[in-house]
Scaffold this active site. Structure first.
Site, PDB file in Angstrom:
ATOM      1  N   ARG A  12       0.864  -1.161   0.000  1.00 22.21           N
ATOM      2  CA  ARG A  12       0.000   0.000   0.000  1.00 22.21           C
ATOM      3  C   ARG A  12       0.917   1.232   0.000  1.00 22.21           C
ATOM      4  O   ARG A  12       2.131   1.106   0.066  1.00 22.21           O
ATOM      5  CB  ARG A  12      -0.978   0.008   1.191  1.00 22.21           C
ATOM      6  CG  ARG A  12      -0.539  -0.693   2.447  1.00 22.21           C
ATOM      7  CD  ARG A  12       0.413   0.001   3.345  1.00 22.21           C
ATOM      8  NE  ARG A  12       0.146   1.413   3.470  1.00 22.21           N
ATOM      9  CZ  ARG A  12       1.138   2.274   3.646  1.00 22.21           C
ATOM     10  NH1 ARG A  12       2.370   1.881   3.696  1.00 22.21           N
ATOM     11  NH2 ARG A  12       0.892   3.553   3.755  1.00 22.21           N
ATOM     12  N   ARG A  65      -7.908  -0.231  -6.488  1.00 24.41           N
ATOM     13  CA  ARG A  65      -8.148   0.843  -5.510  1.00 24.41           C
ATOM     14  C   ARG A  65      -8.301   2.169  -6.266  1.00 24.41           C
ATOM     15  O   ARG A  65      -7.557   2.438  -7.203  1.00 24.41           O
ATOM     16  CB  ARG A  65      -7.008   0.934  -4.486  1.00 24.41           C
ATOM     17  CG  ARG A  65      -6.874  -0.315  -3.615  1.00 24.41           C
ATOM     18  CD  ARG A  65      -5.856  -0.114  -2.512  1.00 24.41           C
ATOM     19  NE  ARG A  65      -6.338   0.824  -1.504  1.00 24.41           N
ATOM     20  CZ  ARG A  65      -5.552   1.364  -0.565  1.00 24.41           C
ATOM     21  NH1 ARG A  65      -4.247   1.064  -0.534  1.00 24.41           N
ATOM     22  NH2 ARG A  65      -6.052   2.210   0.333  1.00 24.41           N
ATOM     23  N   GLN A 108      -1.795   2.423  10.065  1.00 26.27           N
ATOM     24  CA  GLN A 108      -0.532   2.510   9.308  1.00 26.27           C
ATOM     25  C   GLN A 108       0.546   3.228  10.124  1.00 26.27           C
ATOM     26  O   GLN A 108       1.730   2.928   9.989  1.00 26.27           O
ATOM     27  CB  GLN A 108      -0.744   3.249   7.976  1.00 26.27           C
ATOM     28  CG  GLN A 108      -1.448   2.445   6.915  1.00 26.27           C
ATOM     29  CD  GLN A 108      -2.961   2.613   6.949  1.00 26.27           C
ATOM     30  OE1 GLN A 108      -3.549   2.882   8.010  1.00 26.27           O
ATOM     31  NE2 GLN A 108      -3.604   2.436   5.795  1.00 26.27           N
ATOM     32  N   ASP A 138      -1.940  10.905  -1.870  1.00 21.17           N
ATOM     33  CA  ASP A 138      -2.363   9.877  -2.822  1.00 21.17           C
ATOM     34  C   ASP A 138      -2.745  10.488  -4.161  1.00 21.17           C
ATOM     35  O   ASP A 138      -2.671   9.844  -5.195  1.00 21.17           O
ATOM     36  CB  ASP A 138      -3.532   9.091  -2.240  1.00 21.17           C
ATOM     37  CG  ASP A 138      -3.034   8.181  -1.135  1.00 21.17           C
ATOM     38  OD1 ASP A 138      -2.656   7.043  -1.436  1.00 21.17           O
ATOM     39  OD2 ASP A 138      -2.946   8.654   0.017  1.00 21.17           O
ATOM     40  N   ASN A 173      -5.220  12.435   0.953  1.00 15.52           N
ATOM     41  CA  ASN A 173      -4.332  11.559   1.710  1.00 15.52           C
ATOM     42  C   ASN A 173      -5.185  10.792   2.706  1.00 15.52           C
ATOM     43  O   ASN A 173      -6.402  10.985   2.780  1.00 15.52           O
ATOM     44  CB  ASN A 173      -3.241  12.372   2.416  1.00 15.52           C
ATOM     45  CG  ASN A 173      -2.092  11.492   2.917  1.00 15.52           C
ATOM     46  OD1 ASN A 173      -1.597  10.614   2.223  1.00 15.52           O
ATOM     47  ND2 ASN A 173      -1.721  11.691   4.184  1.00 15.52           N
ATOM     48  N   LYS A 174      -4.551   9.944   3.507  1.00 18.70           N
ATOM     49  CA  LYS A 174      -5.259   9.079   4.434  1.00 18.70           C
ATOM     50  C   LYS A 174      -6.266   9.849   5.281  1.00 18.70           C
ATOM     51  O   LYS A 174      -5.998  10.968   5.721  1.00 18.70           O
ATOM     52  CB  LYS A 174      -4.248   8.376   5.346  1.00 18.70           C
ATOM     53  CG  LYS A 174      -4.828   7.388   6.301  1.00 18.70           C
ATOM     54  CD  LYS A 174      -5.752   6.395   5.674  1.00 18.70           C
ATOM     55  CE  LYS A 174      -5.077   5.656   4.533  1.00 18.70           C
ATOM     56  NZ  LYS A 174      -6.069   4.768   3.855  1.00 18.70           N
TER      57      LYS A 174
HETATM   58  O1  MRU Z   1      -4.479   3.206   2.367  1.00 19.52           O
HETATM   59  P1  MRU Z   1      -3.001   3.408   2.227  1.00 19.52           P
HETATM   60  O2  MRU Z   1      -2.224   2.826   3.335  1.00 19.52           O
HETATM   61  O3  MRU Z   1      -2.506   2.987   0.869  1.00 19.52           O
HETATM   62  O4  MRU Z   1      -2.822   5.020   2.299  1.00 19.52           O
HETATM   63  C1  MRU Z   1      -1.530   5.513   2.160  1.00 19.52           C
HETATM   64  C2  MRU Z   1      -1.436   6.984   2.326  1.00 19.52           C
HETATM   65  O5  MRU Z   1      -2.403   7.699   2.521  1.00 19.52           O
HETATM   66  C3  MRU Z   1      -0.061   7.590   2.158  1.00 19.52           C
HETATM   67  O6  MRU Z   1       0.081   8.720   2.960  1.00 19.52           O
HETATM   68  C4  MRU Z   1       0.152   7.971   0.697  1.00 19.52           C
HETATM   69  O7  MRU Z   1      -0.187   6.911  -0.133  1.00 19.52           O
HETATM   70  C5  MRU Z   1       1.561   8.413   0.417  1.00 19.52           C
HETATM   71  S1  MRU Z   1       2.666   7.095   0.480  1.00 19.52           S
HETATM   72  C6  MRU Z   1       4.162   7.795   0.102  1.00 19.52           C
END
Ligand code: MRU
Length: 361
Positions: free
Chosen positions: A53, A90, A204, A245, A255-256
């Site tokens: 991920r 995704r 995470q 993202d 982002n997350k």
């Molecule tokens: O759901 P995830 O774990 O894939 O989400 C990841 C994030 O939001 C990260 O901050 C983002 O992908 C940047 S990774 C360098």
């Protein structure tokens, strides 16, 4: 970066067998489990169930996925089928589409029998560039860290950096985006301390960022996500840095989930809020991120259940709510450009607005 002192990447190519090996992140932080990806379906499954991920690593894995598909059948129809299967894993991280488009652009003009080799080389190229790109992002961000450290009342006191989710090397091929300057600051002898936000529901921060920083020896403290505002209010945070993202042409940042709340609190307390990203994470086709960025909806089970190690040291998932509780699970949120102090890319630091980003395009 290093695992138990040995240099590794989150995805490694096995050249003789032409397969890829990943660290299966669903086992972290309690176990470092390597998993082989040998087919397009393996790559798609690894992205979907989040064995891999993080936007850049999702892109790199998808590139290998296209190679596997073309190794087995390289017609236009087979290519399109593999593209659609991988692309549907995704929805939010734009690096997935970026990597698939890049490999397709390279192989489509080629004779069928040449496509698999070209796809393999493109996947390797994406990995090598990721490493260089993230190191460059770290270097640019490190200058910002040093400038903030120098302005502190006591420049010898720790530089308190807050982050959210995991944008470290395990979310990329190496170095990470938001975490790259933290490694470089630590390695350069800067007194840096990281507030690691756990990042519910999948953790995470608690399971991946804390693991990475421990492996590298970087001082850090885990907090629940809701603790962030309090620390920002109390002046215990010098800067916030997160990954991304998808970033729009005007600088809106997906982002997350939970990133937006940190941006609001940072703004309220005048703390710099930085976003570190490779240019491959910019979606030039959209401007209004709140309106147009697709937000992943994930299983409610991720909210109602928590994984971990039980007293016997075995992995277990437990229900944390009354049985049957309804839960909503938005995977990402969008921070409007106005709340972003700056975007840190491999080409330098840019304001989060259309005019500044146009120079990058
Ligand atoms: O759901 P995830 O774990 O894939 O989400 C990841 C994030 O939001 C990260 O901050 C983002 O992908 C940047 S990774 C360098």
């Amino acid at each position: 970066m290093k695992i138990h002192g040995h240099p590794h990447r989150s995805i490694e190519a096995d050249h003789p067998r032409r397969i890829a090996r990943i660290v299966d992140q669903t086992f972290l932080p309690h176990q470092v489990a390597w998993r082989e990806l040998e087919t397009m379906e393996d790559a798609a499954e690894a992205i979907q169930v989040m064995r891999v991920r993080g936007a850049p690593l999702i892109g790199a894995t998808a590139a290998f996925g296209l190679f596997f598909a073309l190794r087995d059948a390289a017609s236009d129809a087979a290519l399109q089928h593999a593209y659609e299967t991988l692309h549907s894993t995704r929805p939010t991280a734009i690096n997935l589409r970026w990597a698939l488009d890049r490999v397709r652009r390279v192989v489509l003009p080629l004779a069928v029998e040449k496509r698999a080799d070209a796809a393999w080389n493109e996947a390797l190229g994406i990995c090598e560039e990721d490493v260089q790109t993230n190191h460059a992002i770290g270097k640019h961000a490190l200058e910002l860290f040093k400038a903030i450290q120098a302005k502190k009342a006591d420049p010898t006191a720790p530089l308190n950096v807050m982050t959210h989710c995991n944008a470290g090397w395990i979310a990329c091929v190496d170095w990470g985006t938001a975490i790259s300057p933290i490694y470089q600051a630590h390695d350069a002898g800067l007194n840096v301390h990281v507030w690691v936000s756990e990042t519910r529901p999948r953790g995470q921060g608690a399971s991946l960022t804390a693991w990475e920083l421990r492996e590298h020896g970087v001082p850090h403290t885990l907090i629940v996500d809701n603790n962030a505002g309090h620390l920002l209010q109390r002046g215990l945070v010098d800067l916030v840095i997160v990954g991304a993202d998808r970033v729009t042409a005007q600088g809106d940042v997906a982002n997350k989930i939970g990133t937006y709340l940190k941006a609001l609190a940072a703004k309220a307390h005048d703390v710099p809020f930085y976003v570190a990203l490779p240019v491959s994470t910019i979606d030039w086709t959209i401007t209004d991120g709140i309106r147009d960025i697709p937000i992943e909806q994930r299983s409610s089970r991720e909210v109602t259940h928590m994984p971990g190690l039980n007293a016997e040291g075995l992995r277990e998932e437990v229900l944390i709510t009354p049985a049957g509780t309804q839960a909503r699970n938005d995977g990402f949120d969008v921070t409007p450009a106005a709340l972003v102090t700056a975007l840190i890319t491999e080409h330098g630091v840019f304001e989060a607005n259309a005019a500044a980003l146009a120079k990058l395009k």
